[in-house]
Each structure stands twice: as C-alpha cells, then as structure tokens.
Design a protein around this motif. Sequence first.
Motif, PDB file in Angstrom:
ATOM      1  N   VAL A 124      30.865  24.167  44.278  1.00 21.04           N
ATOM      2  CA  VAL A 124      32.259  23.769  44.500  1.00 21.04           C
ATOM      3  C   VAL A 124      32.666  24.106  45.933  1.00 21.04           C
ATOM      4  O   VAL A 124      33.353  23.331  46.608  1.00 21.04           O
ATOM      5  CB  VAL A 124      33.193  24.476  43.497  1.00 21.04           C
ATOM      6  CG1 VAL A 124      34.654  24.352  43.925  1.00 21.04           C
ATOM      7  CG2 VAL A 124      33.008  23.899  42.101  1.00 21.04           C
ATOM      8  N   SER A 125      32.214  25.266  46.417  1.00 19.57           N
ATOM      9  CA  SER A 125      32.587  25.716  47.761  1.00 19.57           C
ATOM     10  C   SER A 125      31.678  25.168  48.855  1.00 19.57           C
ATOM     11  O   SER A 125      32.149  24.850  49.949  1.00 19.57           O
ATOM     12  CB  SER A 125      32.561  27.248  47.821  1.00 19.57           C
ATOM     13  OG  SER A 125      33.529  27.806  46.964  1.00 19.57           O
ATOM     14  N   ASN A 174      39.680  28.061  54.300  1.00 20.61           N
ATOM     15  CA  ASN A 174      39.542  26.612  54.118  1.00 20.61           C
ATOM     16  C   ASN A 174      38.496  26.244  53.064  1.00 20.61           C
ATOM     17  O   ASN A 174      38.393  25.085  52.676  1.00 20.61           O
ATOM     18  CB  ASN A 174      39.177  25.948  55.449  1.00 20.61           C
ATOM     19  CG  ASN A 174      40.301  26.071  56.466  1.00 20.61           C
ATOM     20  OD1 ASN A 174      41.468  25.906  56.116  1.00 20.61           O
ATOM     21  ND2 ASN A 174      39.950  26.378  57.705  1.00 20.61           N
ATOM     22  N   LEU A 175      37.709  27.238  52.634  1.00 18.87           N
ATOM     23  CA  LEU A 175      36.695  26.947  51.623  1.00 18.87           C
ATOM     24  C   LEU A 175      37.364  26.636  50.280  1.00 18.87           C
ATOM     25  O   LEU A 175      38.182  27.414  49.797  1.00 18.87           O
ATOM     26  CB  LEU A 175      35.760  28.145  51.439  1.00 18.87           C
ATOM     27  CG  LEU A 175      34.509  28.211  52.320  1.00 18.87           C
ATOM     28  CD1 LEU A 175      33.753  29.503  52.052  1.00 18.87           C
ATOM     29  CD2 LEU A 175      33.600  27.011  52.091  1.00 18.87           C
ATOM     30  N   LYS A 176      36.999  25.497  49.697  1.00 16.73           N
ATOM     31  CA  LYS A 176      37.484  25.182  48.356  1.00 16.73           C
ATOM     32  C   LYS A 176      36.780  26.116  47.360  1.00 16.73           C
ATOM     33  O   LYS A 176      35.634  26.501  47.551  1.00 16.73           O
ATOM     34  CB  LYS A 176      37.180  23.734  48.001  1.00 16.73           C
ATOM     35  CG  LYS A 176      37.652  22.714  49.021  1.00 16.73           C
ATOM     36  CD  LYS A 176      39.151  22.565  49.011  1.00 16.73           C
ATOM     37  CE  LYS A 176      39.578  21.441  49.963  1.00 16.73           C
ATOM     38  NZ  LYS A 176      41.033  21.327  50.050  1.00 16.73           N
ATOM     39  N   ARG A 177      37.471  26.457  46.309  1.00 19.37           N
ATOM     40  CA  ARG A 177      36.827  27.263  45.261  1.00 19.37           C
ATOM     41  C   ARG A 177      37.592  27.104  43.958  1.00 19.37           C
ATOM     42  O   ARG A 177      38.779  26.791  43.956  1.00 19.37           O
ATOM     43  CB  ARG A 177      36.762  28.734  45.668  1.00 19.37           C
ATOM     44  CG  ARG A 177      38.084  29.462  45.648  1.00 19.37           C
ATOM     45  CD  ARG A 177      37.899  30.947  45.962  1.00 19.37           C
ATOM     46  NE  ARG A 177      37.954  31.207  47.389  1.00 19.37           N
ATOM     47  CZ  ARG A 177      37.537  32.331  47.965  1.00 19.37           C
ATOM     48  NH1 ARG A 177      37.018  33.289  47.238  1.00 19.37           N
ATOM     49  NH2 ARG A 177      37.621  32.501  49.265  1.00 19.37           N
ATOM     50  N   PHE A 178      36.889  27.339  42.863  1.00 19.76           N
ATOM     51  CA  PHE A 178      37.569  27.508  41.580  1.00 19.76           C
ATOM     52  C   PHE A 178      38.000  28.963  41.515  1.00 19.76           C
ATOM     53  O   PHE A 178      37.193  29.861  41.742  1.00 19.76           O
ATOM     54  CB  PHE A 178      36.626  27.179  40.417  1.00 19.76           C
ATOM     55  CG  PHE A 178      36.392  25.713  40.211  1.00 19.76           C
ATOM     56  CD1 PHE A 178      37.201  24.768  40.808  1.00 19.76           C
ATOM     57  CD2 PHE A 178      35.357  25.267  39.400  1.00 19.76           C
ATOM     58  CE1 PHE A 178      36.996  23.398  40.616  1.00 19.76           C
ATOM     59  CE2 PHE A 178      35.134  23.919  39.198  1.00 19.76           C
ATOM     60  CZ  PHE A 178      35.950  22.979  39.805  1.00 19.76           C
ATOM     61  N   ALA A 179      39.263  29.194  41.215  1.00 17.52           N
ATOM     62  CA  ALA A 179      39.813  30.542  41.303  1.00 17.52           C
ATOM     63  C   ALA A 179      40.138  31.105  39.927  1.00 17.52           C
ATOM     64  O   ALA A 179      40.437  30.364  38.987  1.00 17.52           O
ATOM     65  CB  ALA A 179      41.071  30.543  42.163  1.00 17.52           C
ATOM     66  N   GLY A 180      40.070  32.428  39.840  1.00 17.32           N
ATOM     67  CA  GLY A 180      40.468  33.145  38.634  1.00 17.32           C
ATOM     68  C   GLY A 180      41.105  34.467  39.028  1.00 17.32           C
ATOM     69  O   GLY A 180      40.953  34.928  40.165  1.00 17.32           O
ATOM     70  N   TRP A 181      41.776  35.099  38.097  1.00 18.05           N
ATOM     71  CA  TRP A 181      42.598  36.252  38.457  1.00 18.05           C
ATOM     72  C   TRP A 181      41.779  37.436  38.943  1.00 18.05           C
ATOM     73  O   TRP A 181      42.296  38.276  39.678  1.00 18.05           O
ATOM     74  CB  TRP A 181      43.520  36.626  37.300  1.00 18.05           C
ATOM     75  CG  TRP A 181      42.915  37.418  36.161  1.00 18.05           C
ATOM     76  CD1 TRP A 181      41.781  37.121  35.487  1.00 18.05           C
ATOM     77  CD2 TRP A 181      43.435  38.603  35.591  1.00 18.05           C
ATOM     78  NE1 TRP A 181      41.542  38.048  34.506  1.00 18.05           N
ATOM     79  CE2 TRP A 181      42.566  38.976  34.546  1.00 18.05           C
ATOM     80  CE3 TRP A 181      44.572  39.394  35.839  1.00 18.05           C
ATOM     81  CZ2 TRP A 181      42.772  40.100  33.768  1.00 18.05           C
ATOM     82  CZ3 TRP A 181      44.778  40.514  35.043  1.00 18.05           C
ATOM     83  CH2 TRP A 181      43.881  40.869  34.028  1.00 18.05           C
ATOM     84  N   TRP A 182      40.496  37.536  38.546  1.00 18.43           N
ATOM     85  CA  TRP A 182      39.728  38.707  38.978  1.00 18.43           C
ATOM     86  C   TRP A 182      39.242  38.577  40.426  1.00 18.43           C
ATOM     87  O   TRP A 182      38.767  39.521  41.023  1.00 18.43           O
ATOM     88  CB  TRP A 182      38.563  38.986  38.031  1.00 18.43           C
ATOM     89  CG  TRP A 182      38.370  40.451  37.789  1.00 18.43           C
ATOM     90  CD1 TRP A 182      37.364  41.250  38.263  1.00 18.43           C
ATOM     91  CD2 TRP A 182      39.225  41.320  37.042  1.00 18.43           C
ATOM     92  NE1 TRP A 182      37.531  42.548  37.859  1.00 18.43           N
ATOM     93  CE2 TRP A 182      38.676  42.615  37.091  1.00 18.43           C
ATOM     94  CE3 TRP A 182      40.410  41.129  36.325  1.00 18.43           C
ATOM     95  CZ2 TRP A 182      39.260  43.709  36.475  1.00 18.43           C
ATOM     96  CZ3 TRP A 182      40.988  42.213  35.696  1.00 18.43           C
ATOM     97  CH2 TRP A 182      40.403  43.490  35.771  1.00 18.43           C
ATOM     98  N   GLY A 233      35.742  37.614  45.815  1.00 14.25           N
ATOM     99  CA  GLY A 233      36.796  36.611  45.753  1.00 14.25           C
ATOM    100  C   GLY A 233      36.435  35.393  44.933  1.00 14.25           C
ATOM    101  O   GLY A 233      37.296  34.557  44.651  1.00 14.25           O
ATOM    102  N   TRP A 234      35.152  35.261  44.548  1.00 14.47           N
ATOM    103  CA  TRP A 234      34.720  34.133  43.711  1.00 14.47           C
ATOM    104  C   TRP A 234      34.723  34.501  42.226  1.00 14.47           C
ATOM    105  O   TRP A 234      34.397  33.681  41.393  1.00 14.47           O
ATOM    106  CB  TRP A 234      33.343  33.648  44.127  1.00 14.47           C
ATOM    107  CG  TRP A 234      33.407  32.598  45.196  1.00 14.47           C
ATOM    108  CD1 TRP A 234      33.380  31.249  45.019  1.00 14.47           C
ATOM    109  CD2 TRP A 234      33.503  32.800  46.614  1.00 14.47           C
ATOM    110  NE1 TRP A 234      33.469  30.596  46.228  1.00 14.47           N
ATOM    111  CE2 TRP A 234      33.529  31.530  47.233  1.00 14.47           C
ATOM    112  CE3 TRP A 234      33.559  33.924  47.431  1.00 14.47           C
ATOM    113  CZ2 TRP A 234      33.617  31.365  48.606  1.00 14.47           C
ATOM    114  CZ3 TRP A 234      33.633  33.755  48.804  1.00 14.47           C
ATOM    115  CH2 TRP A 234      33.671  32.490  49.385  1.00 14.47           C
TER     116      TRP A 234
END
Length: 422
Positions: free
Chosen positions: A116-117, A269-277, A299-300
């Motif tokens: 994704v990133s 600027n890197l796209k990522r799928f994010a989550g609270w942790w 951060g991932w």
Amino acid sequence: MTNYKNTLEFAKELDQLDPLADFRNQFHIPKNQDGTEQIYLCGNSLGLQPKKTKEYLQEELNDWANLGVEGHTEAKHPWMPYHEFLTEKMAKIVGAKPTEVVMMNTLSVNLHLMMVSFYRPTTKKYKIVIESDAFPSDKYAVESQLKLHDIDPKDGLVLWKPREGEELCRYEDLEKIMQEQGDEVALLMIGTTNYYTGQSFPIKKITQLGHQYNCKVGFDLAHGAGNIQPQLHESGADFAVWCSYKYLNSGPGSVGGCFVHEKHANDANLKRFAGWWGHNKSTRFNMRHEFDPIPGAEGWQLSNPPILSMAAIRASLDIFDKAGFDNIREKAIKLTGFLEYLLLEIKDERIEMITPTNPQERGSQISIKLKGATKQLFDDLMKAGVISDWREPNVIRLAPISLYNSYQDVYKMVQILKKLLK
C-alpha cells in the motif's frame, strides 16, 4: 571447514567442539514411538518449541487472571508496550535499527500493508518483479495488488526465472530484466531465501539495482529471518516482512515482523492503511485526534499486540540473544557444509542437490531432487524418524538448525537415507 570425515566419531567430535551444543537442551525435541528423539530437520517449516515458552505464556495467563485489564500497565511485562520488548533483539537478527523494526500481524498482511505504501504505480511505471518460484502467498499478494490498481498481472507481473535446465536464478538475468524493463518497473519484491531451492539472494546488490532504476525494493524474509544475516539497514532496502514460526521458533501461525528503512520514518506523503496502534503514543487514548503516525516502523501498526503470541516470540528471541547471531550463522554454514559433504559421499545418481554449493548463497537448508524416485522415499524417511519436508514434484528439503540440531543428527540422517536408497 572443508576437511570433513564420513564417520560418526567425527560428527561426535564436531558436537564436542560446538559452542552452541548446549542450546539443544533448551528445546523440546519430538520423540518417536520408542521414546528416542526424532531427527528434526524441518525448522524451515516450523521451528521447535523452546522449553521456556510455557513459562513465558503462563506468566501472561497469570497476570491476566490476577490483574484483568490492569495487566495493560501493571503486568510484569505490561501489555500496552509489549511489542517493544521484542524490538531490539529482533533488530539485531535482521541487521536493522530498533526504530526500523516492529513485530505485528502476519507476513502476508504485512506484505499488503507495505505494498500500500511502497507500490505506487503510474501509467508508465507499474510493473512488479518477483522470482518465478516465489512462495505462492507472495505471488497471490502481488497479483492481487496489481488487480487492485486495475493492472492485468499478465502485463504487470515480471518473473525472474532460472535458465532452461537450471534450478537457480542468476543475478545477471535480473540485471537484464531491469535493463530491458526498468523504466516500467515500480517494485522489486524478492524472497531473500527461496523456499524451494534454499538459494539466498544478494540483498544489497538487488536493492542497489532497483534503486538505480528508481524502483522501490522490498524483501520477504520468511526463510531468511533467524537464518541468514540480511543486514537490512545497510542494504538500503525500502521494506521487508517475515514470519516468526520457522527459524524464530515462535509457534504455529505466530506474529510476523516488518522492517521499514529509516529514510521513510517521517515521510508524511507515504500512503498507508492506518490503525490506532500506529498513532502517537502520547495521544493514542485521546480518541478524538487526527491520525498522527509514530515515526518509524511502529507507525504501520494497526491493532494492539496479541500478547500470548508475542510471549512465545520473546522466549525464542531471548535464546537467540544469548547464543549470538554470528555464532548461529557460523554453525549453520558448518552444518549445511557437513550435510552437503555426506550427501555427495553417497554417490547415487538419483540424488541431485539443487541448493547452491557456496554457503554464502544459501540458508540453513539443503534441497535434494530425487530423480526416478517417488514420494515413498520421503515417507520412509519420516517413518524412520527423520522429519523433513516434501515439495512437489520431487524435492526433499532438509534444514539443520543451529540452535537445536547436532552434527550427529546430520550424520545419522544420511546413514538412514543411504540405507533406504539401497
């Protein structure tokens, strides 16, 4: 070492001189029906259980029973930062900085998160290069990522293949692929140690090659982590992913690992799928903040860590730390060298070793192709107490593991094989 001898006495002598010999006693060795220990050469599929694992798991179960939710902060090893107890030791094994490593999810999940990133196709630059006989999950993952971006895998997937009549991939053929298609390649995604042949690829050279063509470069270390010395930070690779249940002995289906090079640590600027942790630890529990990623691999993260699985990893990583990874790798080279020597001593045309003979180009694995033989030989080995791994159509994978296999294991296995061949 090249002065091997084909005798049990020599194998015993090597075991007596082995500085890691006592670590075998820290693992449960499966037994045959008659109570004797099996010759377990399958750590490239599932590593054996450290005896300390039960104690580490029980500690967390006790804290859960006695503390309930307070275990997140009050447990002997508090659950909230639990993944951090693994980071430094894991970073040593893969040759990374602690901020570049996190244990989370499982391998294929992490691979998708990384793509994704780091797989950001454009109209012109959209292709992904993998080795032709990559582990199936890698192939499925990259094909599905191509489809996600409406790219036909028949066009977007480029396979680095062995030459006609050969088993191993040649680096110069990867160079040729990049010379011809590099302007269209967005990502090089290579398995560091091939699951089938045991061939270990030159990580730094591949990274430099990819970056020369402005490609992102990632690696699947499923058969590399805890086995070879990938030196991920020095290599300059953009990312890497791995599982922990093979050479890292963390138990079936346990949590995987992820590396993100520090050059990407603060790239907003890197796209990522994010989550609270993966959110800033200081404001993570103030639920109304916009996503603020932790710098580095952490951060991932998506979700809070599975403590029981990570306790098992911690038990194994503590052993790795005591043994020292340089010592582990040195013994792996000697063990596979001894196995190679003994296999060649059989002098049977039905046995062909398809793993590189240069120990720097292989992991802790020797793969043998059976010419004119059926799976019956493998089945007979298993019945004789030799636990190895069969791969279609005709390959037996043998993985002597530094922490719990002895030189006598290797010698006895080859004697059983010789007897069965006759």
